[in-house]
Write a protein that holds these residues in place. Structure first.
Motif, PDB file in Angstrom:
ATOM      1  N   ASP A   1     -38.284 -20.997  19.640  1.00 55.19           N
ATOM      2  CA  ASP A   1     -39.688 -20.661  19.832  1.00 55.19           C
ATOM      3  C   ASP A   1     -40.469 -20.358  18.551  1.00 55.19           C
ATOM      4  O   ASP A   1     -41.611 -20.790  18.412  1.00 55.19           O
ATOM      5  N   PHE A   2     -39.893 -19.595  17.632  1.00 58.38           N
ATOM      6  CA  PHE A   2     -40.655 -19.118  16.478  1.00 58.38           C
ATOM      7  C   PHE A   2     -39.996 -19.431  15.147  1.00 58.38           C
ATOM      8  O   PHE A   2     -40.490 -19.039  14.093  1.00 58.38           O
ATOM      9  N   CYS A   3     -38.866 -20.102  15.168  1.00 59.14           N
ATOM     10  CA  CYS A   3     -38.151 -20.492  13.963  1.00 59.14           C
ATOM     11  C   CYS A   3     -37.100 -21.519  14.372  1.00 59.14           C
ATOM     12  O   CYS A   3     -36.977 -21.842  15.557  1.00 59.14           O
ATOM     13  N   ASP A   4     -36.383 -22.029  13.397  1.00 58.79           N
ATOM     14  CA  ASP A   4     -35.214 -22.864  13.663  1.00 58.79           C
ATOM     15  C   ASP A   4     -34.163 -22.430  12.653  1.00 58.79           C
ATOM     16  O   ASP A   4     -34.171 -22.886  11.506  1.00 58.79           O
ATOM     17  N   ALA A   5     -33.302 -21.544  13.060  1.00 60.60           N
ATOM     18  CA  ALA A   5     -32.316 -20.987  12.146  1.00 60.60           C
ATOM     19  C   ALA A   5     -31.322 -22.029  11.643  1.00 60.60           C
ATOM     20  O   ALA A   5     -30.636 -21.788  10.662  1.00 60.60           O
TER      21      ALA A   5
ATOM     22  N   VAL B   1     -35.850 -18.110   3.756  1.00 64.95           N
ATOM     23  CA  VAL B   1     -35.299 -19.348   4.323  1.00 64.95           C
ATOM     24  C   VAL B   1     -33.780 -19.367   4.173  1.00 64.95           C
ATOM     25  O   VAL B   1     -33.047 -19.632   5.134  1.00 64.95           O
ATOM     26  N   ALA B   2     -33.287 -19.065   2.978  1.00 66.15           N
ATOM     27  CA  ALA B   2     -31.839 -19.083   2.733  1.00 66.15           C
ATOM     28  C   ALA B   2     -31.127 -18.039   3.590  1.00 66.15           C
ATOM     29  O   ALA B   2     -30.057 -18.312   4.154  1.00 66.15           O
ATOM     30  N   LEU B   3     -31.717 -16.861   3.710  1.00 67.65           N
ATOM     31  CA  LEU B   3     -31.104 -15.801   4.516  1.00 67.65           C
ATOM     32  C   LEU B   3     -31.152 -16.137   6.008  1.00 67.65           C
ATOM     33  O   LEU B   3     -30.213 -15.825   6.745  1.00 67.65           O
ATOM     34  N   MET B   4     -32.216 -16.790   6.455  1.00 68.89           N
ATOM     35  CA  MET B   4     -32.294 -17.213   7.864  1.00 68.89           C
ATOM     36  C   MET B   4     -31.237 -18.275   8.144  1.00 68.89           C
ATOM     37  O   MET B   4     -30.602 -18.262   9.203  1.00 68.89           O
ATOM     38  N   ARG B   5     -31.018 -19.175   7.194  1.00 65.77           N
ATOM     39  CA  ARG B   5     -29.976 -20.193   7.380  1.00 65.77           C
ATOM     40  C   ARG B   5     -28.609 -19.522   7.514  1.00 65.77           C
ATOM     41  O   ARG B   5     -27.814 -19.868   8.385  1.00 65.77           O
ATOM     42  N   ALA B   6     -28.330 -18.534   6.670  1.00 68.67           N
ATOM     43  CA  ALA B   6     -27.052 -17.806   6.744  1.00 68.67           C
ATOM     44  C   ALA B   6     -26.918 -17.087   8.080  1.00 68.67           C
ATOM     45  O   ALA B   6     -25.834 -17.076   8.682  1.00 68.67           O
ATOM     46  N   LEU B   7     -28.007 -16.508   8.570  1.00 68.74           N
ATOM     47  CA  LEU B   7     -27.975 -15.854   9.876  1.00 68.74           C
ATOM     48  C   LEU B   7     -27.712 -16.880  10.972  1.00 68.74           C
ATOM     49  O   LEU B   7     -26.932 -16.628  11.896  1.00 68.74           O
TER      50      LEU B   7
ATOM     51  N   LEU C   1     -24.697 -16.764  13.639  1.00 68.69           N
ATOM     52  CA  LEU C   1     -24.955 -16.763  15.080  1.00 68.69           C
ATOM     53  C   LEU C   1     -24.255 -17.940  15.767  1.00 68.69           C
ATOM     54  O   LEU C   1     -23.711 -17.790  16.867  1.00 68.69           O
ATOM     55  N   ASN C   2     -24.270 -19.092  15.133  1.00 70.54           N
ATOM     56  CA  ASN C   2     -23.576 -20.252  15.708  1.00 70.54           C
ATOM     57  C   ASN C   2     -22.077 -20.019  15.775  1.00 70.54           C
ATOM     58  O   ASN C   2     -21.429 -20.415  16.745  1.00 70.54           O
ATOM     59  N   ALA C   3     -21.516 -19.364  14.771  1.00 69.47           N
ATOM     60  CA  ALA C   3     -20.084 -19.044  14.794  1.00 69.47           C
ATOM     61  C   ALA C   3     -19.767 -18.091  15.946  1.00 69.47           C
ATOM     62  O   ALA C   3     -18.757 -18.256  16.643  1.00 69.47           O
ATOM     63  N   ALA C   4     -20.627 -17.119  16.168  1.00 67.38           N
ATOM     64  CA  ALA C   4     -20.425 -16.193  17.291  1.00 67.38           C
ATOM     65  C   ALA C   4     -20.544 -16.935  18.619  1.00 67.38           C
ATOM     66  O   ALA C   4     -19.783 -16.666  19.557  1.00 67.38           O
ATOM     67  N   ALA C   5     -21.472 -17.879  18.705  1.00 64.96           N
ATOM     68  CA  ALA C   5     -21.654 -18.640  19.946  1.00 64.96           C
ATOM     69  C   ALA C   5     -20.411 -19.450  20.288  1.00 64.96           C
ATOM     70  O   ALA C   5     -20.049 -19.576  21.464  1.00 64.96           O
ATOM     71  N   VAL C   6     -19.755 -19.992  19.280  1.00 67.59           N
ATOM     72  CA  VAL C   6     -18.526 -20.749  19.512  1.00 67.59           C
ATOM     73  C   VAL C   6     -17.446 -19.850  20.107  1.00 67.59           C
ATOM     74  O   VAL C   6     -16.708 -20.244  21.006  1.00 67.59           O
ATOM     75  N   GLU C   7     -17.384 -18.626  19.624  1.00 65.19           N
ATOM     76  CA  GLU C   7     -16.369 -17.676  20.108  1.00 65.19           C
ATOM     77  C   GLU C   7     -16.686 -17.119  21.491  1.00 65.19           C
ATOM     78  O   GLU C   7     -15.775 -16.741  22.228  1.00 65.19           O
TER      79      GLU C   7
END
Length: 131
Positions: free
Chosen positions: A51-55, A72-78, A82-88
């Motif tokens: 909705d308000f970004c694309d991490a 931008v760099a910190l949002m990419r790291a976040l 988050l994607n790693a947590a989603a996989v788990e």
């Protein structure tokens, strides 16, 4: 306030609180695990990825919801965390996310990003600029 500043403000009013929530584990347990509350991990993912970004590709949001290349760099790291947590979190429940091995990195990444975003906003306000 310029039109560009209004766009950034309309996006950041959603993004900054979500990043702050990701940096605060006690708040996550109190709010996300309470079914009577509106906010949950699904809200976080929609805010930061849809909705308000694309991490995953935050560069597109520089000047929209992100102010600097550092954000931008910190949002990419976040987003990576988050994607790693989603996989788990195979059952996709809030409680499961909070227990993943990746969650401490989500919290740490969010903390770094929150500090920079809030600092950037406060610096802008203290200079009397509304851009």
């Amino acid at each position: 306030m310029s039109e560009e500043a209004q766009v950034i403000a309309r996006h950041r009013v959603h993004v900054v609180p979500v990043v702050l929530a990701l940096a605060n584990p006690p708040w996550q347990r109190d709010v996300w695990l309470d079914p009577s509350k509106f906010e949950n991990i699904d809200h976080v993912f929609h805010t930061l990825f849809d909705d308000f970004c694309d991490a995953d590709e935050p560069e597109r949001y520089l000047g929209v919801s992100l102010r600097t290349d550092e954000e931008v760099a910190l949002m990419r790291a976040l987003g990576v965390a988050l994607n790693a947590a989603a996989v788990e979190a195979s059952h996709d429940t809030d409680a499961e996310y909070l227990q993943t091995a990746a969650w401490p990195e989500v919290v740490a990444s969010a903390g770094r990003l929150a500090q920079v975003m809030v600092s950037n906003d406060l610096n802008l306000l203290s200079c009397g600029r509304h851009e």
